[in-house]
Design a protein around this motif. Structure first.
Motif, PDB file in Angstrom:
ATOM      1  N   SER A 212      -0.050  -6.564   4.373  1.00 15.35           N
ATOM      2  CA  SER A 212       1.205  -6.670   5.124  1.00 15.35           C
ATOM      3  C   SER A 212       0.984  -7.074   6.569  1.00 15.35           C
ATOM      4  O   SER A 212       1.795  -7.784   7.149  1.00 15.35           O
ATOM      5  N   LYS A 213      -0.097  -6.582   7.171  1.00 18.82           N
ATOM      6  CA  LYS A 213      -0.272  -6.835   8.605  1.00 18.82           C
ATOM      7  C   LYS A 213      -1.109  -8.092   8.844  1.00 18.82           C
ATOM      8  O   LYS A 213      -1.046  -8.668   9.913  1.00 18.82           O
TER       9      LYS A 213
ATOM     10  N   SER B 262       0.832  -1.207   0.000  1.00 17.24           N
ATOM     11  CA  SER B 262       0.000   0.000   0.000  1.00 17.24           C
ATOM     12  C   SER B 262       0.866   1.258   0.000  1.00 17.24           C
ATOM     13  O   SER B 262       0.386   2.344  -0.305  1.00 17.24           O
ATOM     14  N   GLN B 263       2.163   1.109   0.310  1.00 20.55           N
ATOM     15  CA  GLN B 263       3.059   2.264   0.178  1.00 20.55           C
ATOM     16  C   GLN B 263       3.015   2.786  -1.266  1.00 20.55           C
ATOM     17  O   GLN B 263       3.112   3.981  -1.503  1.00 20.55           O
TER      18      GLN B 263
HETATM   19  C1  LIG Z   1      -0.477   3.906   7.667  1.00 21.94           C
HETATM   20  C2  LIG Z   1       0.350   3.055   6.766  1.00 21.94           C
HETATM   21  N1  LIG Z   1       0.132   3.117   5.444  1.00 21.94           N
HETATM   22  C3  LIG Z   1       0.823   2.367   4.583  1.00 21.94           C
HETATM   23  C4  LIG Z   1       1.805   1.498   5.026  1.00 21.94           C
HETATM   24  C5  LIG Z   1       2.574   0.706   4.002  1.00 21.94           C
HETATM   25  O1  LIG Z   1       2.301  -0.648   4.118  1.00 21.94           O
HETATM   26  P1  LIG Z   1       2.601  -1.704   2.989  1.00 21.94           P
HETATM   27  O2  LIG Z   1       3.335  -1.025   1.872  1.00 21.94           O
HETATM   28  O3  LIG Z   1       3.440  -2.753   3.644  1.00 21.94           O
HETATM   29  O4  LIG Z   1       1.275  -2.215   2.542  1.00 21.94           O
HETATM   30  C6  LIG Z   1       2.077   1.390   6.396  1.00 21.94           C
HETATM   31  C7  LIG Z   1       3.123   0.494   6.886  1.00 21.94           C
HETATM   32  O5  LIG Z   1       3.440   0.379   8.027  1.00 21.94           O
HETATM   33  C8  LIG Z   1       1.325   2.192   7.287  1.00 21.94           C
HETATM   34  O6  LIG Z   1       1.515   2.161   8.599  1.00 21.94           O
END
Ligand SMILES: Cc1ncc(COP(=O)(O)O)c(C=O)c1O
Length: 376
Positions: free
Chosen positions: A217-218, A91-92
């Motif tokens: 991810s979580k 999601s980043q």
């Molecule tokens: C609020 C929030 N958005 C996005 C992310 C990105 O997560 P990912 O790229 O692993 O899905 C994180 C990761 O800790 C997060 O805390």
């Protein structure tokens, strides 16, 4: 001398990367990072993906995963369909795409302060001008200068762990629609819920332009690098074009693997186990905090997510505490990294992740932090 882009001047080295590197040292007790407990994915039974997925795939994502996610999002009240779901490389990536979509140098962007630091980093890189969002009065100042985007994590915010009330959610949705502000809801922690609370997405039933994103991810595993977004019909085609330009498409093996996990008959049971293990860790962490930092700092026990936000009196130099803690083998993330503009007079904070360290090690780490604060 290599000629680099002007933008690079706005890119600060990520403090998270540096801290993640330090947290890899074997004896380090790390409260930094947002690492899920490795036990939560150690028993995942992932079959080998079919070989045809070694070919290039669609930029939107795999059709069956998109259809599945559209169903889950609709169940949350979000008005979407499979052809408005975009599968992301984490999601980043969604944050990056939204910044490219809407932010030019000087574009107004409303965020809470504190907010997720890696989102602030991306928005800064694109030149956003931050306006601090007050969730109890989100449209304050918008009549004169409405931001282009409001970025929020209403459900178990990173770093504070807080969860918005139903009224605050409705207030933001209405304010965004009235002022033609893109509502960007980042929602990676929604399933890590430990106590009853309102979690209806702000984008559920939203009018106007909106983007809702989530992550695996979580709830599955961060190493798979898989997330997803859905958006209002006016924005979706642009986001898809940006995704295509960024990386053609998300890893197909990871998409297939996650779909197997989502469709597994034991999924609900597995999630219940994961959530109950996290709840126990949160409770043990809260007890250790009371014991070791009671009277020295202030915090609220989070109803979900992975973090405690611990506020320290202005007399504590948080950067110095961070250095001294590191020398004693304890790592945390200083609160200033999450602020749009640090205010030295307001007192500092630490973000403490409670999910990664085993409870006995976490208690040891908190005892060290307590002793360091007392030593002054
Ligand atoms: C609020 C929030 N958005 C996005 C992310 C990105 O997560 P990912 O790229 O692993 O899905 C994180 C990761 O800790 C997060 O805390």
């Amino acid at each position: 001398m290599a000629r680099l882009s002007e933008r690079l001047g706005d890119l600060r080295a990520s403090p998270v990367r540096a801290m993640l590197a330090a947290s890899q040292q074997p004896e380090m007790i790390s409260f930094a990072g947002g690492l899920p407990d490795a036990d939560s994915f150690s028993d995942l039974d992932i079959p080998a993906p079919p070989r045809h997925l070694l070919q290039y795939g669609p930029s939107e994502g795999e059709a069956d995963l998109r259809a599945h996610m559209a169903g889950e999002l609709r169940a949350l009240g979000i008005d979407t369909e499979a052809d408005r779901v975009l599968i992301l490389s984490g999601s980043q990536q969604g944050i990056d795409l939204v910044a490219k979509l809407a932010i030019d140098r000087g574009t107004g962007l409303a965020v809470e302060s504190p907010s997720y630091l890696a989102a602030l980093q991306v928005f800064r890189f694109f030149g956003a001008s931050f306006q601090v969002l007050d969730r109890t009065d989100p449209a304050a100042g918008w009549a004169a200068s409405p931001p282009a985007v409001a970025y929020v994590t209403p459900t178990f915010q990173n770093p504070t762990g807080s969860c918005w009330t139903a009224a605050e959610r409705a207030g933001l949705a209405a304010a965004c629609a009235a002022h033609e502000v893109i509502l960007f809801e980042d929602d990676p922690y929604r399933d890590l819920v430990y106590d009853p609370c309102d979690r209806r997405p702000v984008c559920a039933g939203a009018d106007g332009s909106w983007i809702h994103q989530g992550s695996f991810s979580k709830t599955v595993a961060p190493g798979l690098r898989l997330g997803f977004l859905t958006a209002s019909p006016d924005l979706f085609p642009h986001l898809l074009a940006l995704k295509q330009a960024a990386d053609l498409h998300t890893n197909r093996f990871a998409q297939w693997s996650v779909l197997q996990i989502l469709q597994h008959p034991g999924r609900a049971q597995r999630m219940a186990r994961v959530v109950s293990a996290y709840r126990r860790k949160r409770d043990l962490f809260a007890e250790a905090l009371d014991r070791e930092l009671g009277g020295l700092a202030r915090w609220e026990v989070p109803v979900g997510g992975l973090f405690f936000w611990v506020r320290l009196p202005a007399s504590v130099d948080v950067e110095a505490l961070h250095r001294r803690a590191l020398a004693r083998g304890v790592l945390f993330t200083p609160g200033d990294h999450f602020l749009t503009a640090p205010d030295p007079s307001a007192g500092g904070a630490m973000r403490l992740n409670f999910s990664a360290a085993p409870p006995d090690r976490a208690a040891e780490g908190l005892a060290i932090l307590g002793a360091l604060i007392r030593e002054g």
